[in-house]
Design an enzyme around this catalytic site. Structure first.
Site, PDB file in Angstrom:
ATOM      1  N   LYS A  53      45.718  41.095  33.831  1.00 19.38           N
ATOM      2  CA  LYS A  53      46.062  39.692  34.101  1.00 19.38           C
ATOM      3  C   LYS A  53      46.987  39.078  33.043  1.00 19.38           C
ATOM      4  CE  LYS A  53      42.375  38.590  37.231  1.00 19.38           C
ATOM      5  NZ  LYS A  53      41.343  37.724  37.698  1.00 19.38           N
TER       6      LYS A  53
ATOM      7  N   LYS B 218      45.012  46.356  43.522  1.00 22.73           N
ATOM      8  CA  LYS B 218      43.919  45.899  44.388  1.00 22.73           C
ATOM      9  C   LYS B 218      44.368  44.631  45.118  1.00 22.73           C
ATOM     10  CE  LYS B 218      41.162  42.725  41.655  1.00 22.73           C
ATOM     11  NZ  LYS B 218      40.357  41.756  42.339  1.00 22.73           N
TER      12      LYS B 218
ATOM     13  N   LYS C  72      43.312  37.515  45.730  1.00 20.22           N
ATOM     14  CA  LYS C  72      43.571  36.225  46.383  1.00 20.22           C
ATOM     15  C   LYS C  72      44.738  35.485  45.743  1.00 20.22           C
ATOM     16  CE  LYS C  72      39.280  34.686  45.059  1.00 20.22           C
ATOM     17  NZ  LYS C  72      39.002  35.232  43.731  1.00 20.22           N
TER      18      LYS C  72
HETATM   19  N1  AQP Z   1      40.280  44.034  46.373  1.00 17.38           N
HETATM   20  C1  AQP Z   1      38.967  43.977  46.219  1.00 17.38           C
HETATM   21  N2  AQP Z   1      38.167  44.927  46.753  1.00 17.38           N
HETATM   22  C2  AQP Z   1      36.816  44.888  46.622  1.00 17.38           C
HETATM   23  N3  AQP Z   1      36.171  43.893  45.941  1.00 17.38           N
HETATM   24  C3  AQP Z   1      36.959  42.927  45.383  1.00 17.38           C
HETATM   25  N4  AQP Z   1      36.662  41.828  44.667  1.00 17.38           N
HETATM   26  C4  AQP Z   1      37.797  41.182  44.348  1.00 17.38           C
HETATM   27  N5  AQP Z   1      38.849  41.819  44.839  1.00 17.38           N
HETATM   28  C5  AQP Z   1      38.371  42.921  45.497  1.00 17.38           C
HETATM   29  C6  AQP Z   1      35.299  41.429  44.365  1.00 17.38           C
HETATM   30  O1  AQP Z   1      35.106  40.118  44.860  1.00 17.38           O
HETATM   31  C7  AQP Z   1      34.161  39.453  44.027  1.00 17.38           C
HETATM   32  C8  AQP Z   1      34.716  38.140  43.600  1.00 17.38           C
HETATM   33  O2  AQP Z   1      35.807  38.349  42.735  1.00 17.38           O
HETATM   34  P1  AQP Z   1      36.450  37.095  42.036  1.00 17.38           P
HETATM   35  O3  AQP Z   1      37.079  36.260  43.066  1.00 17.38           O
HETATM   36  O4  AQP Z   1      35.442  36.389  41.230  1.00 17.38           O
HETATM   37  O5  AQP Z   1      37.499  37.673  41.034  1.00 17.38           O
HETATM   38  P2  AQP Z   1      38.550  38.788  41.157  1.00 17.38           P
HETATM   39  O6  AQP Z   1      37.866  40.110  41.121  1.00 17.38           O
HETATM   40  O7  AQP Z   1      39.573  38.546  40.107  1.00 17.38           O
HETATM   41  O8  AQP Z   1      39.135  38.583  42.622  1.00 17.38           O
HETATM   42  P3  AQP Z   1      40.633  38.344  43.064  1.00 17.38           P
HETATM   43  O9  AQP Z   1      40.631  38.177  44.539  1.00 17.38           O
HETATM   44  O10 AQP Z   1      41.507  39.420  42.494  1.00 17.38           O
HETATM   45  O11 AQP Z   1      40.954  36.955  42.406  1.00 17.38           O
HETATM   46  P4  AQP Z   1      42.183  36.560  41.481  1.00 17.38           P
HETATM   47  O12 AQP Z   1      43.411  36.879  42.271  1.00 17.38           O
HETATM   48  O13 AQP Z   1      42.025  35.110  41.229  1.00 17.38           O
HETATM   49  O14 AQP Z   1      42.067  37.356  40.222  1.00 17.38           O
HETATM   50  C9  AQP Z   1      33.870  40.391  42.854  1.00 17.38           C
HETATM   51  O15 AQP Z   1      32.677  41.076  43.131  1.00 17.38           O
HETATM   52  C10 AQP Z   1      35.039  41.323  42.875  1.00 17.38           C
HETATM   53  O16 AQP Z   1      34.726  42.580  42.314  1.00 17.38           O
END
Ligand code: AQP
Length: 330
Positions: A113, A195, A198
């Protein structure tokens, strides 16, 4: 009842990746464990957020949890917002003071990040400690998560052990990550080396739970695959195709082997078309539920109950820890 805890940061609108790694597991386990499901809004501000969009994303996230099947009528289900509970940040400070800085800068998520970003916030470095605090405050034994957050749950384990050892007692439960066998890392449809996220800059590779049918079809049909035309699960050599098979498995409940068998001999186009149909059908049900939930008072009721319940638990734990480290008066 053992406790299970997870949260999904409202840094954007939730994706099928968030569903797969987070929400789906809560739904599977909600009758087995006392469940703490929260919106980590303080995590979202590790990068700048528009306040109005953040408020909206918080409410939408809770609406989606429920629309996907989280049952707020269960007595053992507690839904709450992190920033409505002041103990998370307070405990985080105590734990930060026990965490070497290098341990945080070595985290995969931090490296990912902060890459090519000048002037990233200190919060981006320290938020895994806040996540440890989210978990340890409630003595959660199980933490469902995708693969990307596994390292953070391991940090929470280390901190719990470190604290228990230093202050000689069983102050914190040692948490365990719960990673789904399939769908722990849904990949970006356009760039399967990443991966699905969002907050990805290019949204063509991300399917949001609130995407319209037209966009879902377009994104799946445009997904990057390979040119050998053979339907086979091989994440190393065929990451794009394997990702489509994984998503199909998550949303159909079929095993990857069954899906490979089903589409054997056909082209990638057939698989994509069937996957688009499947996703549109499943997501339409979620969106239908979501519209009803957003128009009802269910969300605020659940969050009010959750805030009251979780604040009482967090207060008790924090007071114990505060005194244990020597803060305040004897
Ligand atoms: N691509 C993914 N595949 C499987 N699991 C995923 N998670 C996130 N992306 C994937 C799981 O979703 C839960 C919530 O994650 P989060 O929103 O708290 O943070 P993150 O992992 O940083 O998710 P994003 O979507 O990638 O958000 P941004 O873009 O803001 O960083 C967790 O259980 C995570 O493992």
């Amino acid at each position: 009842m053992d406790r299970l805890l997870t949260g999904l940061q409202p840094s954007g609108s939730l994706t099928i990746g968030n569903y797969s790694g987070g929400i789906r597991q809560v739904i599977d386990y909600q009758k087995t464990y006392e469940t703490f499901l929260f919106v980590p809004d303080m995590h979202a501000t590790t990068v700048p957020q528009d306040p109005e969009a953040l408020h909206k994303n918080i409410k939408n996230a809770v609406g989606l949890y429920i629309a996907c099947g989280v049952d707020v009528n269960l007595d053992n289900m507690h839904l709450y917002i992190q920033s409505e509970n002041l103990y998370h940040a307070n405990l985080s400070w105590i734990l930060e003071c026990m965490t070497p800085f290098g341990e945080l800068t070595r985290m995969h998520q931090f490296k990912e990040k902060s890459k090519n970003k000048e002037g990233f916030s200190s919060g981006l470095v320290t938020y895994p400690v806040l996540m440890a605090s989210d978990i340890l405050l409630y003595d959660a034994k199980y933490v469902p998560t995708g693969i990307d957050q596994k390292q953070h749950v391991e940090l929470a384990r280390n901190l719990a052990e470190r604290f228990n050892e230093r202050y000689k007692g069983d102050f914190f439960q040692i948490p365990e990550p719960v990673i789904p066998k399939i769908g722990a890392k849904i990949r970006d449809l356009k760039d399967p080396s990443k991966k699905m996220s969002k907050s990805a800059e290019n949204t063509k590779g991300t399917i949001f739970l609130l995407d319209c049918e037209k966009d879902i079809r377009k994104k799946i049909m445009g997904a990057t695959t390979d040119s050998d035309g053979i339907i086979k699960f091989d994440e190393e050599n065929k990451p794009g195709l394997s990702n489509l098979l994984t998503i199909y498995s998550v949303f159909s409940g079929m095993s990857v082997e069954e899906i490979v068998e089903k589409f054997q001999g056909g082209g990638y186009g057939d698989l994509k078309k069937a996957l688009a149909d499947l996703l549109c059908e499943k997501i339409a049900v979620i969106q239908d539920n979501y519209q009803k939930i957003m128009a009802s008072g269910v969300i605020d009721d659940a969050l009010d109950r959750g805030r009251e319940y979780t604040n009482a638990i967090a207060k008790e734990k924090y007071e114990l820890i505060r005194k244990t480290v020597g803060y305040g008066r004897i």
